[in-house]
Structures are given as C-alpha cells and as structure tokens.
Design a protein around this motif. Structure first.
Motif, PDB file in Angstrom:
ATOM      1  N   SER A 122       0.822  -1.204   0.000  1.00 33.95           N
ATOM      2  CA  SER A 122       0.000   0.000   0.000  1.00 33.95           C
ATOM      3  C   SER A 122       0.859   1.258   0.000  1.00 33.95           C
ATOM      4  O   SER A 122       0.473   2.287  -0.574  1.00 33.95           O
ATOM      5  CB  SER A 122      -0.925   0.000   1.225  1.00 33.95           C
ATOM      6  OG  SER A 122      -1.746   1.131   1.247  1.00 33.95           O
ATOM      7  N   ALA A 123       2.033   1.171   0.621  1.00 33.45           N
ATOM      8  CA  ALA A 123       2.943   2.316   0.663  1.00 33.45           C
ATOM      9  C   ALA A 123       3.761   2.443  -0.615  1.00 33.45           C
ATOM     10  O   ALA A 123       4.387   3.487  -0.850  1.00 33.45           O
ATOM     11  CB  ALA A 123       3.878   2.187   1.861  1.00 33.45           C
ATOM     12  N   GLY A 124       3.768   1.405  -1.434  1.00 34.14           N
ATOM     13  CA  GLY A 124       4.531   1.442  -2.677  1.00 34.14           C
ATOM     14  C   GLY A 124       5.803   0.623  -2.655  1.00 34.14           C
ATOM     15  O   GLY A 124       6.650   0.754  -3.539  1.00 34.14           O
ATOM     16  N   VAL A 125       5.945  -0.247  -1.659  1.00 38.25           N
ATOM     17  CA  VAL A 125       7.127  -1.100  -1.547  1.00 38.25           C
ATOM     18  C   VAL A 125       6.870  -2.428  -2.238  1.00 38.25           C
ATOM     19  O   VAL A 125       5.796  -3.024  -2.081  1.00 38.25           O
ATOM     20  CB  VAL A 125       7.482  -1.343  -0.056  1.00 38.25           C
ATOM     21  CG1 VAL A 125       8.664  -2.297   0.072  1.00 38.25           C
ATOM     22  CG2 VAL A 125       7.776  -0.020   0.632  1.00 38.25           C
ATOM     23  N   ILE A 126       7.846  -2.908  -2.988  1.00 38.60           N
ATOM     24  CA  ILE A 126       7.731  -4.196  -3.679  1.00 38.60           C
ATOM     25  C   ILE A 126       8.022  -5.324  -2.689  1.00 38.60           C
ATOM     26  O   ILE A 126       8.925  -5.220  -1.853  1.00 38.60           O
ATOM     27  CB  ILE A 126       8.716  -4.266  -4.857  1.00 38.60           C
ATOM     28  CG1 ILE A 126       8.397  -3.157  -5.876  1.00 38.60           C
ATOM     29  CG2 ILE A 126       8.672  -5.634  -5.537  1.00 38.60           C
ATOM     30  CD1 ILE A 126       9.445  -3.022  -6.959  1.00 38.60           C
TER      31      ILE A 126
END
Length: 299
Positions: free
Chosen positions: A91-95
């Motif tokens: 959700s934060a944009g971390v893979i």
C-alpha cells in the motif's frame, strides 16, 4: 446601527431554503477549517517522529523488494502478521520479494531486554556495522520495550554501489565512498540511501493484550521508515506508534496518519531529508481525506 438592523431584518426575511443554504456554507467553512488543522497536526507529528539521517545523507528507504522473517512468534500467528505487513508495504509502494528470498527485514519477539540486544550486537555485528555511534545510542535510549533500527548503504541515485577511494587527511590515509556520477542540476541528488536490513525486536511481556493486527501494523511503521514512537495524544493525532505507551489507548490498526506517513515517505525523491516529511505527510493526508469523501465507508 442601521447596518445591524438591516442584517437582522434580512435574516428574519430569509426563506427556509436560503437560511439552510447559509448554514450549510457556515458548516462547510468549519469542516474545511478543521480538516486543515488536522493536516497541520499530522504534518507536525511527522516531522517530530522522523529520525534525521547523518549529515549530508538522504532518508534511507527500502528500494529493494522486502523479504520479511518473523521469529519468536507462534508459526500460524507469525504468518498472519507477515501477510499483513506485506499488505501495508504494498500500500505504501514497496515491492514484496518472492517466496524463497533472502531476508532483509526481521521482526522478533524476545526475552532478556537490553542485555539480549547487546548480545545480538556482539554475535551479529553486521546488523550494526553501517550505523554511527549516535545512531546505536539512539537504539538503546529510553525505556521502550522495542528496539528498532536500519542497516543502510549510500549508493548512487540509480542504485549502483559507490566505489571506495582513499584521501589524505593530515598525513593519514582514509577510505571514503566516491561518486563520479553526473547529476543534472543542484536540485537532483546524486546519491540515495538504501535500507539493506530492517530490524524490529519487541520484548515479549509488552505484547500481552496486543492483537496480531496491532503488532503487524506497528512493526510495519518501524520496519519501513526511520522513525520514533509517538507518545499518547502527541500533537492530537492518533497513531499506531503509541502502541507501547503505557498511558495510551492505542488504535486497533493503522490510522489515517500512519497510512499517510508511509505513502508520503515513499513518494519522496531519493535525495529527500527528514524535513521533507512535513509537507509529504500533509499532502498524503489530504489525499486520504479526499478518497474517504469520494467513497465513504459503509455504515
């Protein structure tokens, strides 16, 4: 006096629809003002809890896929916690790394307090080797039952490791990282700081009465960003970072502030410093409010 009387008469002569419209405008102004205050409080808290990096170094972030290992927790509960942390990270944009990956993030519940962490420091020095002395002291400061830190590496802005060179300082040779990469202007950072390892250790006794969801959400914040816990009611903003504050009534999950902080953090450019979290959180908080207004929760 005439102006006062005229205003009073105008109010008396207003029909119901017009009177309601006037009140609706007043209510809108109040709501807008309160939202603006909430955003400012969130931004102020974000700035207060962000741990500043060493001078001249940007905020360290998780650029590589996150590979989490959870230990010291019953296997089925650990799996639930790991899945929730992965969802928060996405959700934060971390893979998220694929199964079978080499762990670069660790969440553990342990016994033994500071002494156990000191032993870990001696037995696994690589977990601390990239930290400056004051950063190590910060890990052990205070009386919190949580020990959290990040191993980091400064790299070129495209993620390539920096070569090591030698310089002469007062007749003594010293090894330093060197970056020969061209930057397209003073506003573009030629370097970034990569998190190579994230560690969160929680004293077992402190987890009593806490849900798996709360542990996962709290750990998500501490694993994904270099920040500190927030005392109860700090800045009037609710946050999962108050989970281990004895005087707090912590939320059941990540709050609007928490989600805004993580999203704002991972939207920053690679050269951003701690001060940038004020505006980044404010913008992400405003975006979250707009999303809720456009699609309010059921019930």
């Amino acid at each position: 006096m005439k102006r006062i009387l005229s205003a009073a008469l105008a109010a008396l002569l207003l029909g119901a629809p017009a009177w309601q419209a006037l009140h609706a405008q007043d209510d809108a102004i109040v709501v807008t003002g309160e939202r603006e205050k909430a955003r400012l409080r969130a931004a102020s808290l974000a700035k207060a809890i962000t741990s500043p990096p060493p001078a001249g170094t940007p905020l360290a972030r998780q650029y590589q896929p996150l590979c989490l290992r959870v230990f010291g927790i019953q296997a089925d509960v650990a799996a639930i916690i790991a899945d929730r942390i992965a969802d928060n990270a996405r959700s934060a944009g971390v893979i998220i790394a694929k199964p079978g990956c080499q762990a670069n993030a660790f969440l553990g519940v342990f016994r033994g307090g500071r002494g156990a962490v000191e032993r870990l420091r001696k037995e696994q020095p690589w977990l601390f080797e990239t930290m400056l002395r004051y950063e190590v002291d910060r890990v052990f400061a205070g009386t919190s039952p949580v020990y959290a830190w990040h191993a980091t590496e400064v790299r070129s802005v495209d993620g390539r490791p920096l070569p090591t060179g030698e310089i002469d300082i007062g007749g003594r040779k010293a090894e330093v990282k060197m970056n020969n990469q061209y930057a397209g202007g003073r506003l573009v950072s030629p370097i970034r700081a990569d998190v190579t390892g994230s560690i969160v250790l929680i004293e077992g006794a402190a987890t009593q009465g806490k849900t798996a969801g709360q542990i996962a959400d709290y750990a998500s914040m501490r694993l994904l960003a270099p920040l500190r816990d927030a005392p109860a009611d700090r800045h009037g903003v609710e946050t999962i970072l108050s989970l281990f504050d004895a005087d707090a009534s912590p939320p059941a999950e990540l709050t609007t502030f928490d989600r805004a902080y993580l999203r704002g953090f991972y939207r920053l450019g690679p050269g951003a410093g701690a001060a940038a979290m004020h505006d980044a959180t404010m913008k992400a908080y405003a975006d979250a409010e707009k999303a809720v207004a456009a699609d309010p929760p059921a019930g």
